[in-house]
Design a protein around this motif. Structure first.
Motif, PDB file in Angstrom:
ATOM      1  N   LEU A 104       0.507  -1.406   0.127  1.00 21.86           N
ATOM      2  CA  LEU A 104      -0.213  -0.436  -0.034  1.00 21.86           C
ATOM      3  C   LEU A 104       0.724   1.785   0.281  1.00 21.86           C
ATOM      4  O   LEU A 104       0.684   2.337  -1.299  1.00 21.86           O
ATOM      5  CB  LEU A 104      -0.915  -0.015   0.955  1.00 21.86           C
ATOM      6  N   ALA A 105       2.190   1.296   0.989  1.00 19.22           N
ATOM      7  CA  ALA A 105       2.648   2.366   0.495  1.00 19.22           C
ATOM      8  C   ALA A 105       4.054   2.692  -0.213  1.00 19.22           C
ATOM      9  O   ALA A 105       3.995   3.763  -0.529  1.00 19.22           O
ATOM     10  CB  ALA A 105       3.625   2.021   1.505  1.00 19.22           C
ATOM     11  N   VAL A 106       3.920   1.675  -0.598  1.00 17.46           N
ATOM     12  CA  VAL A 106       4.582   1.480  -2.317  1.00 17.46           C
ATOM     13  C   VAL A 106       3.778   2.681  -2.914  1.00 17.46           C
ATOM     14  O   VAL A 106       3.984   3.373  -4.210  1.00 17.46           O
ATOM     15  CB  VAL A 106       5.412   0.407  -2.804  1.00 17.46           C
ATOM     16  N   ALA A 107       2.640   1.542  -3.282  1.00 20.75           N
ATOM     17  CA  ALA A 107       2.214   2.364  -5.073  1.00 20.75           C
ATOM     18  C   ALA A 107       1.724   3.433  -4.447  1.00 20.75           C
ATOM     19  O   ALA A 107       1.767   4.416  -5.346  1.00 20.75           O
ATOM     20  CB  ALA A 107       0.398   1.458  -4.352  1.00 20.75           C
ATOM     21  N   ALA A 108       0.785   3.772  -2.791  1.00 19.47           N
ATOM     22  CA  ALA A 108       0.721   5.826  -3.142  1.00 19.47           C
ATOM     23  C   ALA A 108       1.791   5.989  -3.097  1.00 19.47           C
ATOM     24  O   ALA A 108       1.891   7.449  -3.597  1.00 19.47           O
ATOM     25  CB  ALA A 108      -0.211   5.638  -1.410  1.00 19.47           C
ATOM     26  N   ALA A 109       2.676   5.829  -2.330  1.00 15.17           N
ATOM     27  CA  ALA A 109       3.709   6.700  -2.861  1.00 15.17           C
ATOM     28  C   ALA A 109       5.015   6.591  -4.898  1.00 15.17           C
ATOM     29  O   ALA A 109       4.899   8.445  -4.532  1.00 15.17           O
ATOM     30  CB  ALA A 109       5.562   5.777  -2.246  1.00 15.17           C
ATOM     31  N   LEU A 110       4.616   5.908  -5.051  1.00 20.20           N
ATOM     32  CA  LEU A 110       5.098   6.218  -6.346  1.00 20.20           C
ATOM     33  C   LEU A 110       3.546   7.171  -7.156  1.00 20.20           C
ATOM     34  O   LEU A 110       4.079   7.357  -8.061  1.00 20.20           O
ATOM     35  CB  LEU A 110       4.995   4.824  -6.888  1.00 20.20           C
ATOM     36  N   ALA A 111       2.085   6.920  -6.521  1.00 21.76           N
ATOM     37  CA  ALA A 111       1.425   7.676  -7.425  1.00 21.76           C
ATOM     38  C   ALA A 111       2.086   8.850  -7.109  1.00 21.76           C
ATOM     39  O   ALA A 111       2.253   9.930  -8.085  1.00 21.76           O
ATOM     40  CB  ALA A 111       0.390   7.445  -6.931  1.00 21.76           C
ATOM     41  N   VAL A 112       1.491   9.728  -6.109  1.00 16.28           N
ATOM     42  CA  VAL A 112       2.305  10.865  -5.636  1.00 16.28           C
ATOM     43  C   VAL A 112       4.063  11.200  -6.135  1.00 16.28           C
ATOM     44  O   VAL A 112       4.196  12.555  -6.276  1.00 16.28           O
ATOM     45  CB  VAL A 112       2.453  11.123  -3.866  1.00 16.28           C
ATOM     46  N   LEU A 113       4.868  10.259  -6.147  1.00 17.67           N
ATOM     47  CA  LEU A 113       6.096  11.072  -6.574  1.00 17.67           C
ATOM     48  C   LEU A 113       5.813  11.380  -7.980  1.00 17.67           C
ATOM     49  O   LEU A 113       6.897  12.112  -8.465  1.00 17.67           O
ATOM     50  CB  LEU A 113       7.691   9.924  -6.800  1.00 17.67           C
ATOM     51  N   MET A 114       5.070  10.846  -8.946  1.00 13.37           N
ATOM     52  CA  MET A 114       4.864  10.620 -10.652  1.00 13.37           C
ATOM     53  C   MET A 114       4.608  11.864 -10.409  1.00 13.37           C
ATOM     54  O   MET A 114       4.318  12.839 -11.488  1.00 13.37           O
ATOM     55  CB  MET A 114       4.572   9.608 -11.363  1.00 13.37           C
ATOM     56  N   VAL A 115       3.274  12.262  -9.845  1.00 16.91           N
ATOM     57  CA  VAL A 115       2.108  13.455 -10.191  1.00 16.91           C
ATOM     58  C   VAL A 115       2.739  14.746  -9.447  1.00 16.91           C
ATOM     59  O   VAL A 115       2.872  15.548 -10.431  1.00 16.91           O
ATOM     60  CB  VAL A 115       0.833  13.242  -9.337  1.00 16.91           C
ATOM     61  N   MET A 116       3.805  14.518  -8.750  1.00 18.66           N
ATOM     62  CA  MET A 116       5.088  15.836  -8.221  1.00 18.66           C
ATOM     63  C   MET A 116       5.862  16.285  -9.524  1.00 18.66           C
ATOM     64  O   MET A 116       6.447  17.403  -9.460  1.00 18.66           O
ATOM     65  CB  MET A 116       5.162  15.516  -7.358  1.00 18.66           C
ATOM     66  N   THR A 117       6.223  14.924  -9.701  1.00 16.46           N
ATOM     67  CA  THR A 117       7.593  15.207 -10.746  1.00 16.46           C
ATOM     68  C   THR A 117       6.403  15.252 -12.052  1.00 16.46           C
ATOM     69  O   THR A 117       7.524  16.977 -12.964  1.00 16.46           O
ATOM     70  CB  THR A 117       8.139  13.846 -11.100  1.00 16.46           C
ATOM     71  N   SER A 118       5.825  15.477 -12.408  1.00 14.10           N
ATOM     72  CA  SER A 118       4.877  16.233 -13.700  1.00 14.10           C
ATOM     73  C   SER A 118       4.134  17.346 -13.385  1.00 14.10           C
ATOM     74  O   SER A 118       4.528  18.580 -14.251  1.00 14.10           O
ATOM     75  CB  SER A 118       3.305  15.256 -13.803  1.00 14.10           C
ATOM     76  N   ALA A 119       4.294  17.924 -12.411  1.00 15.35           N
ATOM     77  CA  ALA A 119       3.699  19.040 -11.396  1.00 15.35           C
ATOM     78  C   ALA A 119       5.082  19.774 -11.895  1.00 15.35           C
ATOM     79  O   ALA A 119       4.835  21.201 -12.173  1.00 15.35           O
ATOM     80  CB  ALA A 119       3.508  19.059 -10.288  1.00 15.35           C
ATOM     81  N   LEU A 120       5.997  19.472 -11.755  1.00 15.39           N
ATOM     82  CA  LEU A 120       7.534  20.493 -11.031  1.00 15.39           C
ATOM     83  C   LEU A 120       8.242  20.322 -12.731  1.00 15.39           C
ATOM     84  O   LEU A 120       9.346  21.183 -13.061  1.00 15.39           O
ATOM     85  CB  LEU A 120       8.313  19.571 -10.427  1.00 15.39           C
ATOM     86  N   TRP A 121       8.290  18.989 -13.745  1.00 14.63           N
ATOM     87  CA  TRP A 121       8.540  19.185 -15.080  1.00 14.63           C
ATOM     88  C   TRP A 121       7.596  19.455 -16.495  1.00 14.63           C
ATOM     89  O   TRP A 121       8.078  20.630 -16.845  1.00 14.63           O
ATOM     90  CB  TRP A 121       9.157  17.863 -14.844  1.00 14.63           C
ATOM     91  N   PHE A 122       6.633  18.695 -16.402  1.00 14.37           N
ATOM     92  CA  PHE A 122       5.831  18.747 -17.086  1.00 14.37           C
ATOM     93  C   PHE A 122       5.674  19.942 -17.795  1.00 14.37           C
ATOM     94  O   PHE A 122       5.043  20.711 -18.629  1.00 14.37           O
ATOM     95  CB  PHE A 122       4.816  17.722 -17.453  1.00 14.37           C
ATOM     96  N   LEU A 123       4.881  20.634 -16.420  1.00 12.94           N
ATOM     97  CA  LEU A 123       4.037  21.911 -16.443  1.00 12.94           C
ATOM     98  C   LEU A 123       4.775  23.074 -16.384  1.00 12.94           C
ATOM     99  O   LEU A 123       5.010  23.877 -17.798  1.00 12.94           O
ATOM    100  CB  LEU A 123       3.023  21.821 -15.259  1.00 12.94           C
ATOM    101  N   PRO A 124       5.808  22.944 -16.223  1.00  6.84           N
ATOM    102  CA  PRO A 124       6.516  24.224 -16.675  1.00  6.84           C
ATOM    103  C   PRO A 124       6.809  24.120 -18.209  1.00  6.84           C
ATOM    104  O   PRO A 124       7.102  25.639 -18.605  1.00  6.84           O
ATOM    105  CB  PRO A 124       8.156  24.405 -15.610  1.00  6.84           C
ATOM    106  N   ALA A 125       6.893  22.614 -18.511  1.00  6.36           N
ATOM    107  CA  ALA A 125       7.560  23.025 -20.234  1.00  6.36           C
ATOM    108  C   ALA A 125       6.702  23.494 -21.085  1.00  6.36           C
ATOM    109  O   ALA A 125       6.700  24.402 -21.600  1.00  6.36           O
ATOM    110  CB  ALA A 125       8.072  21.783 -19.789  1.00  6.36           C
ATOM    111  N   LEU A 126       5.192  22.813 -20.464  1.00  7.14           N
ATOM    112  CA  LEU A 126       3.978  23.295 -21.070  1.00  7.14           C
ATOM    113  C   LEU A 126       3.813  25.037 -20.719  1.00  7.14           C
ATOM    114  O   LEU A 126       3.104  25.738 -21.880  1.00  7.14           O
ATOM    115  CB  LEU A 126       2.701  22.748 -20.826  1.00  7.14           C
TER     116      LEU A 126
END
Length: 537
Positions: free
Chosen positions: A117-139
């Motif tokens: 449970l911890a790994v699944a939820a942490a991975l989801a948070v990690l990827m959406v955080m990365t998306s907000a920090l990398w993908f959004l500024p680029a867009l």
């Protein structure tokens, strides 16, 4: 809809959702990869989607909101994107990391069920955080001013961002006139909401809580009607007799269990012992081990059934071992539930100390204060207690169960408090960071605590309301699902966010900080010299 109202632009409303969806897709793919290396509960991907979608939209919103404010101030789009990721982006990195640390803190519990449970939820948070920090500024850099395109009628021109004369500044003025009043009101409300949590019963619900008319519920009701209430949750008692094929000792065990208050019947019962004497195959390969099925009189979820488990283990078992040298061990689904709860209760203090301690240290580093981290830790616990109280009221006491489509009431899943606290603590730190970072910014300029609290609310209050509204709507969207576990998490997390954002962060914390005054920013000189300076601006 919430984002459309907030920014008045169709493109602006869609960007945070696209960013969160992109990150969530990547997170879900990683959950599948993780499932090859560790056990992951069947509902974990859905839970990860719930958490990832909620925090993902919020993280993208925080970055985009700063971009929007910079455009309002006259900045060029590329400069606005750089500023947004360099300011709000740092806060998102801190907030997301706090959520991940809180989730991974469940590994200290030593219960393998939590690991997946911890790994699944942490991975989801990690990827959406990365998306907000990398993908959004680029867009944002690519879109430029088109990022706020397709504007609604009446919202076609950007008004300068002026927190000093905003409605939130007016709200802060009202709050600070007599801060003791909102402080006491919020504490009373929190206490009232948390009160039902004192009667919380932990356990795994049986099929009696399923929706009426479903196959599982019909089968449970038929068994209950035909064979008694305890049929749905029997105890399995392992019996070790002193000698090989010792039917006499087994008989003593059966009779002792039958005499135990709360036992409806056993299998085999004392009347079947002559048959057992003729067929000793009931014993295992060594000839000394066998089992007895024990049916309680009460419903599996009742206090009576729980009391029977304690009596069998603490009274019947010691008496049999001392009088007849017969050893019994009580298992079964209900016993596993009780044992899981006991193990969890012992490990929980370590988990709380670790998560709260790390959060305290992180906030102390960030704000160079001891009072602010202490306030954040205590108020997070208050939000947690209130969320548990609401959850107990609904799922255990049955308040509003018909509105949610619940089939019945029952105990609260043992792992829910741990998961909710891990997620809530991270989210509450999000809101705390976004509010107090603005306060800290003005404190550095003016050293006026009252003005700093006011400007912190004026600068970040609006985005906290938008973020909490979005996250609440995401969590509530999972409530209509037929999966009772997800339904439980949806209500618990939605109530946690509502209480923490609207009652704690926007009422209790600013009122308390106004009353505390300059002591909010106190730090011993020797510690101030040792701690590194981390700036979100």
């Amino acid at each position: 809809v919430i984002l459309l109202i907030a920014f008045g632009s169709v493109v602006a409303a869609g960007l945070p959702i696209v960013i969160a969806g992109f990150g969530l897709f990547a997170g879900q793919m990683l959950v599948i990869v993780a499932a090859h290396f560790t056990d992951v509960a069947s509902f974990a991907p859905t839970l990860a989607a719930m958490i990832g979608l909620g925090v993902g939209i919020d993280y993208a919103l925080f970055v985009f909101n700063r971009f929007y404010q910079e455009l309002q101030g006259g900045a060029e789009p590329r400069d606005a994107a750089l500023t947004s990721v360099g300011t709000a982006g740092k806060a998102v990195l801190f907030a997301g990391s706090t959520v991940i640390v809180a989730l991974l803190g469940m590994f200290v519990l030593g219960i393998r069920f939590f690991d997946g449970l911890a790994v699944a939820a942490a991975l989801a948070v990690l990827m959406v955080m990365t998306s907000a920090l990398w993908f959004l500024p680029a867009l944002l850099s690519l879109f430029g001013r088109h990022a706020i395109g397709l504007r609604l009628p009446g919202r076609r021109t950007l008004k300068p961002f002026d927190p000093e004369h905003s409605r939130w500044a007016g709200y802060a003025d009202v709050l600070q006139r007599r801060p003791i009043v909102p402080l006491l009101i919020s504490l009373v409300l929190l206490g009232a909401l948390a009160w039902p949590a004192l009667g919380m019963r932990l356990g795994f619900p049986d099929d009696g809580t399923q929706v009426p008319g479903s196959a599982l519920r019909v089968g449970f009701d038929l068994m209950d009607k035909g064979f008694g209430a305890g049929t749905g949750g029997p105890y399995v008692v392992a019996v070790e007799v002193p000698k090989k094929h010792d039917v006499t000792a087994l008989g003593q065990a059966v009779k002792a269990i039958e005499r135990t208050p709360g036992v409806a019947r056993t299998m085999p019962d004392s009347g079947m012992l002559p048959l057992v004497a003729l067929d000793t195959s009931v014993f295992g390969d060594g000839g000394r081990l066998t089992s007895i099925i024990v049916y309680p009189k009460g419903d599996p979820q009742s206090q009576e059934a729980s009391a029977l488990l304690d009596t069998l283990r603490n009274t019947t078992a010691p008496a049999l071992e001392s009088d007849h040298r017969v050893r019994i061990l009580v298992g079964g689904a209900q016993a596993v539930s009780a044992d899981f709860t006991t193990v969890l209760a012992k490990a929980l203090p370590v988990f709380l100390i670790l998560v709260i301690g790390l959060g305290f240290v992180a906030l102390a580093l960030l704000f160079h204060s001891l009072v602010i981290p202490l306030t954040a830790a205590v108020t997070s616990l208050l939000s947690f207690a209130a969320a548990l109280g609401i959850t107990v009221s609904v799922f255990q006491n049955g308040v509003g169960q018909s509105l949610l489509g619940l089939g019945g009431t029952g105990p609260i899943l043992p792992f829910l408090p741990v998961m909710v606290f891990a997620i809530l603590f991270g989210l509450s730190m999000d809101y705390q960071v976004f509010l107090v970072s603005r306060m800290r910014e003005y404190w550095e300029k003016t050293h006026d605590n009252r003005s700093s609290v006011r400007m912190g609310l004026a600068g970040s209050g609006r985005v906290v309301v938008i973020a909490a509204s979005i996250m609440t709507s995401v969590f509530l969207a999972f409530v209509p699902t037929p999966n009772d576990t997800i339904k439980l998490f949806g209500v618990a997390l939605a109530s946690a966010v509502i209480v923490d954002a609207f009652l704690v962060r926007l009422v209790l914390v600013p009122s308390l900080m106004t009353l505390v005054g300059k002591a909010n920013w106190w730090l011993p000189r020797w510690l101030d010299k040792v701690l590194p300076r981390i700036s979100l601006e």
